[in-house]
Design an enzyme around this catalytic site. Structure first.
Site, PDB file in Angstrom:
ATOM      1  N   TYR A 156     -18.951 -16.345  17.898  1.00 44.80           N
ATOM      2  CA  TYR A 156     -20.106 -16.870  17.148  1.00 44.80           C
ATOM      3  C   TYR A 156     -20.144 -18.402  17.204  1.00 44.80           C
ATOM      4  O   TYR A 156     -21.181 -19.002  17.492  1.00 44.80           O
ATOM      5  CB  TYR A 156     -20.003 -16.376  15.703  1.00 44.80           C
ATOM      6  N   LYS A 160     -23.008 -20.802  18.924  1.00 41.88           N
ATOM      7  CA  LYS A 160     -23.801 -21.780  18.158  1.00 41.88           C
ATOM      8  C   LYS A 160     -23.572 -23.199  18.665  1.00 41.88           C
ATOM      9  O   LYS A 160     -24.493 -24.024  18.666  1.00 41.88           O
ATOM     10  CB  LYS A 160     -23.474 -21.661  16.661  1.00 41.88           C
TER      11      LYS A 160
HETATM   12  P1  NAI Z   1     -29.747 -11.231   9.410  1.00 44.55           P
HETATM   13  O1  NAI Z   1     -28.695 -10.394  10.019  1.00 44.55           O
HETATM   14  O2  NAI Z   1     -30.143 -10.983   7.998  1.00 44.55           O
HETATM   15  O3  NAI Z   1     -31.075 -11.189  10.305  1.00 44.55           O
HETATM   16  C1  NAI Z   1     -31.015 -11.373  11.674  1.00 44.55           C
HETATM   17  C2  NAI Z   1     -32.302 -10.918  12.305  1.00 44.55           C
HETATM   18  O4  NAI Z   1     -32.159 -11.082  13.713  1.00 44.55           O
HETATM   19  C3  NAI Z   1     -32.628  -9.456  12.060  1.00 44.55           C
HETATM   20  O5  NAI Z   1     -34.013  -9.345  11.819  1.00 44.55           O
HETATM   21  C4  NAI Z   1     -32.248  -8.787  13.370  1.00 44.55           C
HETATM   22  O6  NAI Z   1     -33.018  -7.636  13.667  1.00 44.55           O
HETATM   23  C5  NAI Z   1     -32.566  -9.877  14.351  1.00 44.55           C
HETATM   24  N1  NAI Z   1     -31.825  -9.708  15.589  1.00 44.55           N
HETATM   25  C6  NAI Z   1     -30.487  -9.592  15.745  1.00 44.55           C
HETATM   26  N2  NAI Z   1     -30.192  -9.391  17.038  1.00 44.55           N
HETATM   27  C7  NAI Z   1     -31.371  -9.378  17.703  1.00 44.55           C
HETATM   28  C8  NAI Z   1     -31.728  -9.197  19.071  1.00 44.55           C
HETATM   29  N3  NAI Z   1     -30.791  -8.979  20.018  1.00 44.55           N
HETATM   30  N4  NAI Z   1     -33.041  -9.235  19.391  1.00 44.55           N
HETATM   31  C9  NAI Z   1     -33.986  -9.445  18.464  1.00 44.55           C
HETATM   32  N5  NAI Z   1     -33.710  -9.626  17.152  1.00 44.55           N
HETATM   33  C10 NAI Z   1     -32.417  -9.581  16.793  1.00 44.55           C
HETATM   34  O7  NAI Z   1     -29.266 -12.734   9.635  1.00 44.55           O
HETATM   35  P2  NAI Z   1     -29.645 -14.095   8.868  1.00 44.55           P
HETATM   36  O8  NAI Z   1     -28.580 -14.381   7.900  1.00 44.55           O
HETATM   37  O9  NAI Z   1     -31.051 -14.077   8.436  1.00 44.55           O
HETATM   38  O10 NAI Z   1     -29.433 -15.121  10.075  1.00 44.55           O
HETATM   39  C11 NAI Z   1     -30.506 -15.634  10.848  1.00 44.55           C
HETATM   40  C12 NAI Z   1     -29.954 -16.712  11.775  1.00 44.55           C
HETATM   41  O11 NAI Z   1     -29.327 -17.729  11.006  1.00 44.55           O
HETATM   42  C13 NAI Z   1     -28.904 -16.191  12.748  1.00 44.55           C
HETATM   43  O12 NAI Z   1     -29.046 -16.833  13.992  1.00 44.55           O
HETATM   44  C14 NAI Z   1     -27.607 -16.619  12.092  1.00 44.55           C
HETATM   45  O13 NAI Z   1     -26.564 -16.761  13.023  1.00 44.55           O
HETATM   46  C15 NAI Z   1     -28.012 -17.937  11.470  1.00 44.55           C
HETATM   47  N6  NAI Z   1     -27.145 -18.361  10.386  1.00 44.55           N
HETATM   48  C16 NAI Z   1     -27.069 -17.623   9.223  1.00 44.55           C
HETATM   49  C17 NAI Z   1     -26.235 -18.051   8.202  1.00 44.55           C
HETATM   50  C18 NAI Z   1     -26.126 -17.331   6.916  1.00 44.55           C
HETATM   51  O14 NAI Z   1     -25.324 -17.776   6.081  1.00 44.55           O
HETATM   52  N7  NAI Z   1     -26.851 -16.261   6.664  1.00 44.55           N
HETATM   53  C19 NAI Z   1     -25.407 -19.261   8.367  1.00 44.55           C
HETATM   54  C20 NAI Z   1     -25.566 -19.934   9.607  1.00 44.55           C
HETATM   55  C21 NAI Z   1     -26.427 -19.496  10.573  1.00 44.55           C
END
Ligand code: NAI
Length: 249
Positions: A156, A160
């Site tokens: 991860y 990033k």
């Molecule tokens: P989440 O798991 O709640 O949502 C992720 C979304 O991405 C989902 O809608 C999922 O269907 C979609 N997704 C995953 N793989 C996919 C693929 N191969 N093709 C199309 N869609 C795909 O995650 P969250 O927390 O909303 O995270 C969103 C972004 O923010 C991610 O890139 C994550 O790495 C980043 N992030 C999140 C943090 C957190 O604390 N929640 C911290 C730092 C970064």
């Protein structure tokens, strides 16, 4: 406030969490949204929620961002449906945590393919038309893990950090064409992704956050909206940390 009037935005991973908040916030500003998610049900649910408030503003697209051919087909459909793309937010991301010693090749590949290659796939799919129209905003959702590393997240953090290098490189390649490319690096945000952490880890993390709490998806959406707006036209190649003060450069 219609700062995104007549603008078309693609938001990947828009089916829930941070991506859902970004899609809704850009729609609130008057943009039309292509809601991209792996899951058909989730992308449709978010598009429906946006259309309930802003009729006709959103369309769902179920696509795996790691699949280059599927992304090219989805992008072609988005251009056919909306005519152009002004804003691309690469938010789709996954975790497959584990210590490097035991990390499987499959877990390494899945995370790099989704988080890093997935973003590049969408960028390549929209780049040429953005260059032609001589304007565009690309915002990549990175993570503080890409800046400071995180034990148990070799895949991860590498994905990033790679996204940040990609952001800087494309900012240089595309600046002359009126396209800005920036990243937002969230800290710990309350979503399904962090909900799985146990209470001990959560309270240890909060101890490292100067503002003393997890962030909300809306905190990230506000930063993305700023970078996507005309107000940020002189900002490119930057990584904006939105993390309650965890990382101070
Ligand atoms: P989440 O798991 O709640 O949502 C992720 C979304 O991405 C989902 O809608 C999922 O269907 C979609 N997704 C995953 N793989 C996919 C693929 N191969 N093709 C199309 N869609 C795909 O995650 P969250 O927390 O909303 O995270 C969103 C972004 O923010 C991610 O890139 C994550 O790495 C980043 N992030 C999140 C943090 C957190 O604390 N929640 C911290 C730092 C970064």
């Amino acid at each position: 406030m219609n700062r995104f009037e007549n603008q078309i935005a693609i938001v990947t991973g828009a089916g829930r969490g941070i991506g859902e908040a970004i899609a809704k916030s850009l729609a609130e500003g008057g943009a039309k949204i292509a809601c991209v998610s792996r899951s058909e049900a989730n992308s449709a649910k978010v598009a429906d929620a946006i259309n309930a408030v802003h009729p006709g503003a959103a369309k769902p697209y179920a696509v795996d961002v790691a699949d280059k051919k599927a992304v090219e087909a989805a992008a072609a459909k988005i251009f056919a449906d909306f005519g152009k793309v002004d804003i691309l937010v690469n938010n789709a991301g996954i975790t497959r945590d584990g210590l490097a010693m035991r990390m499987s090749e499959e877990d390494w590949d899945a995370v790099l393919d989704t988080n890093l290659k997935g973003a590049f796939n969408f960028i390549q799919a929209v780049m040429r038309p953005m260059i032609k129209q001589r304007s565009g905003r690309i915002v990549n959702i990175a993570s503080v893990a890409g800046l400071m590393g995180n034990a148990g997240q070799a895949n991860y953090a590498a994905s990033k950090a790679g996204l940040i290098g990609l952001t800087k490189t494309l900012a240089r390649e595309l600046a002359g064409r009126g396209i800005t490319v920036n990243a937002v690096a969230p800290g710990f945000i309350k979503t399904d992704m962090t909900d799985v952490l146990n209470e001990n880890i959560k309270s240890a993390v909060v101890g490292q956050i100067p503002l003393g709490r997890f962030g909300e998806p809306g905190d990230i959406a506000a930063a993305v909206a700023y970078l996507a707006s005309a107000d940020a036209s002189y900002i490119t190649g930057q990584t904006l940390t939105v993390d309650g003060g965890m990382v101070m450069a």
